[in-house]
Design an enzyme around this catalytic site. Structure first.
Site, PDB file in Angstrom:
ATOM      1  CE  LYS A  80      -3.893   1.957   2.683  1.00 24.97           C
ATOM      2  NZ  LYS A  80      -4.735   1.780   3.884  1.00 24.97           N
ATOM      3  CB  SER A 155      -7.974   3.709   2.980  1.00 24.33           C
ATOM      4  OG  SER A 155      -7.135   3.115   3.930  1.00 24.33           O
ATOM      5  CB  SER A 179      -8.197   0.960   5.959  1.00 28.07           C
ATOM      6  OG  SER A 179      -8.853   2.203   5.940  1.00 28.07           O
TER       7      SER A 179
END
Lengths: 489, 96
Positions: A80, A155, A179
């Protein structure tokens, strides 16, 4: 190629160690799938094709020489884009960090590289991890691999979509209010949010430091457990990382769930939850009960207060953490400024997106003189009461079973119009962060549109092994879950 | 229960947030903040008189270590990220 892509990460690791598949074959099939899927999915912000060649050679040599012995050595992963990678851009999907190149690796990145895993690239996300759809990214919109008209969640939407689309076997995500778990649920993959302090946050660009945790995302429970083993443990560079020894995730396989006590909080399946989600959770519960688990519904009080407490605390911490982005040492600087304060304000104004600014403003407000006690302090007290309710639940149950979201993935473009409504959809995930608990999310069904539904198994602090074991048995009972992609030949 | 954010409060919040909002953005932000605040004020229903605020989930106390540099100076790499630099230093607009 197809055969390789359908392997689990652990199967791939084993085949690599046994010399049946080379590391370069694994990397190449991964790149091929990325070329095939990325035009539709847009999960990656950056694919490191050049760096990959060098790294593949290095890992092949390292495995041969016995330097890399992890069960996941040679397995390609994605990271990420809020987790620092030395020499590789780390943008947080923000204009603010569009050109930021970290000079160090996050501890989790260092550990996965020491295990011989291979970083393929960096994945898209909500800007600074603020959002539930990955649509607040400054750069691009990631699509759900099951239906590209829908969001992947957020996210960590890029990481989950990449795994779901078969572009990569595993990925790192971060979870501040759901997330990892919510996008895992939307994308039909498995994600683990470890206990707070279990994985070092060193090199994770902070959103809300008391809630942030890095965790693994993969295609099944055992892959996540193995990846968790690689990244978990005390790190001197993160003072909040825990010295409690990591219970190895390698366990004796169980056939059933005899002796496992599972509680289902009624409040998580009440009004506002899609009946199809409720059905899927009930079906999973029945399956586990049939195979020895003690399953009981109970009332988890304080559930209606988790969103208010979460958003006050998260925004307060965000406003403080994001103060560092001032255009001086790194990040975006507004071009036409004459004076220092003007530079701070304009750089932040132009560098941050709307959702990030909203949370900074909200956080600045709740921490400001005159409002601090009524909002921030009150939220910390509320957090204590929430934690207490969960402590009581874990005196009765080994795991809490709950959905990861009240519905399957919403359509693109429908969530950002009403921020409060988007915040409310985090109802199933934020209590876990407030209480610092570990939770795994794995698929348990499909809705009528063919979108995956996920379930969470939540454990008490440091009980990762317990939830992983339980999830692994459930996964076996459930049988294999379909994949979102097929070889299009 | 909703607390209206007046102009002075909004000014102060903008200063604290170090943001230069346009008039339109400012109004929209204020409206949304008021909406969100009136929702989160739900926690006022709770009696927390005898509850201590919970900051850290894990009770570990302070963690100390020697203040030693272990990763080199990194000066070149750090400066490489600077929006503007001169003679090995960060450059900012005139401050006085």
């Amino acid at each position: 190629m197809e055969e390789i892509l359908h392997m689990s990460a652990l199967e791939l690791g084993k085949s690599i160690r046994e010399g049946k598949i080379s590391v370069s074959e694994a990397a190449e099939s991964c790149l091929e799938q990325i070329r095939r899927k990325e035009p539709d999915i847009s999960a990656f912000l950056f694919v490191d094709e050049d760096g990959l060649k060098q790294r593949v050679k290095e890992v092949e040599e390292g495995i041969r020489q016995g330097r890399y012995t992890s069960p996941l050595a040679g397995v390609p992963v994605a990271v990420k884009d809020n987790i620092c990678t030395r020499g590789m851009k780390t943008t947080c999907a923000s204009r603010m960090l569009e050109n930021f190149v970290p000079q160090y690796d996050a501890e989790a990145v260092k550990r996965l590289e020491e295990a011989g895993m291979i970083i393929v690239g960096k994945t898209n996300m909500d800007e600074f991890a603020m959002g539930s759809t990955s649509e607040t990214s400054y750069f691009q919109t990631t699509k759900n691999p099951w239906n590209t008209k829908h969001v992947p969640g957020g996210s960590s939407g890029g990481s989950c979509a990449a795994v779901s689309a078969g572009e990569v076997w595993m990925a790192l995500g971060s979870d501040t209010g759901g997330s990892i778990r919510q996008p895992a649920s939307y994308c039909g993959v498995t994600g683990l949010k470890p206990t707070y302090g279990r994985v070092s946050r060193y090199g994770l660009i902070a959103y809300a430091s008391s809630l942030d945790q890095i965790g693994p995302i993969g295609g099944n429970v055992k892959d996540c457990a193995a990846f968790y083993d690689v990244i978990a443990g005390k790190d001197e560079k993160d003072a909040s990382s825990s010295p409690v020894p990591v219970e190895t995730a390698v366990w004796k396989e169980k056939e059933d769930l005899t002796g496992v006590r599972i509680g289902i909080p009624r409040e998580y399946l009440g009004e506002g939850t899609d009946p199809q989600v409720k059905q899927a959770i009930e079906k999973a519960a029945a399956l586990m009960e049939e195979h020895g688990a003690f399953v009981e519904w109970f009332s988890l009080k304080m559930t209606e207060y988790v969103i208010p407490a979460y958003y006050i605390i998260a925004c307060a911490e965000a406003s403080s953490n994001l103060e560092r982005f001032d255009g001086v040492k790194y990040g975006y600087r507004s071009a036409d400024v004459q004076e220092l304060h003007e530079m701070y304000k304009k750089s932040r104004q132009e560098g941050f997106g709307e959702e990030v600014k909203r949370r900074i403003l909200l956080g600045s407000f709740v921490l400001s003189s005159g409002y601090y006690d009524a909002y921030y302090l009150k939220a910390l007290k509320t957090k204590a009461l929430i934690k207490h309710e969960l402590d009581m639940a874990f005196q009765k149950y080994d795991c809490i079973l709950a959905p990861a979201s009240p519905s399957a993935a919403p359509e693109l473009g429908t969530s950002l119009k009403d921020p409060l409504k988007m915040y409310l959809s985090d109802i199933d995930t934020v209590a876990v962060n407030l209480a610092g608990l570990p939770a795994i999310c794995l698929p348990c069904g499909m809705d009528s549109q063919g979108l995956p539904i996920g379930m969470q198994l939540i454990g008490d602090c440091f009980q990762e092994k317990k939830i992983l074991e339980t999830a692994a048995v459930y996964e076996k009972l459930r049988g294999s879950f379909p994949v979102s992609w097929k070889e299009e030949m | 229960m909703s607390r209206k954010i007046d102009d002075a409060t909004m000014d102060n919040v903008e200063i604290l947030a170090k943001l230069a909002l346009s008039d339109e953005e400012r109004e929209r932000a204020r409206e949304e903040m008021e909406k969100i605040l009136s929702y989160v004020e739900k926690i006022n229903e709770l009696d927390t008189d005898r509850t201590e605020p919970l900051v850290h989930i894990l009770e570990s106390g302070n963690v100390f270590r020697e203040d030693e540099v272990t990763n080199g100076s990194g000066k070149e790499e750090s400066l490489a990220n600077a929006p503007r630099k001169k003679d090995g230093q960060y450059m900012v607009p005139k401050t006085v």
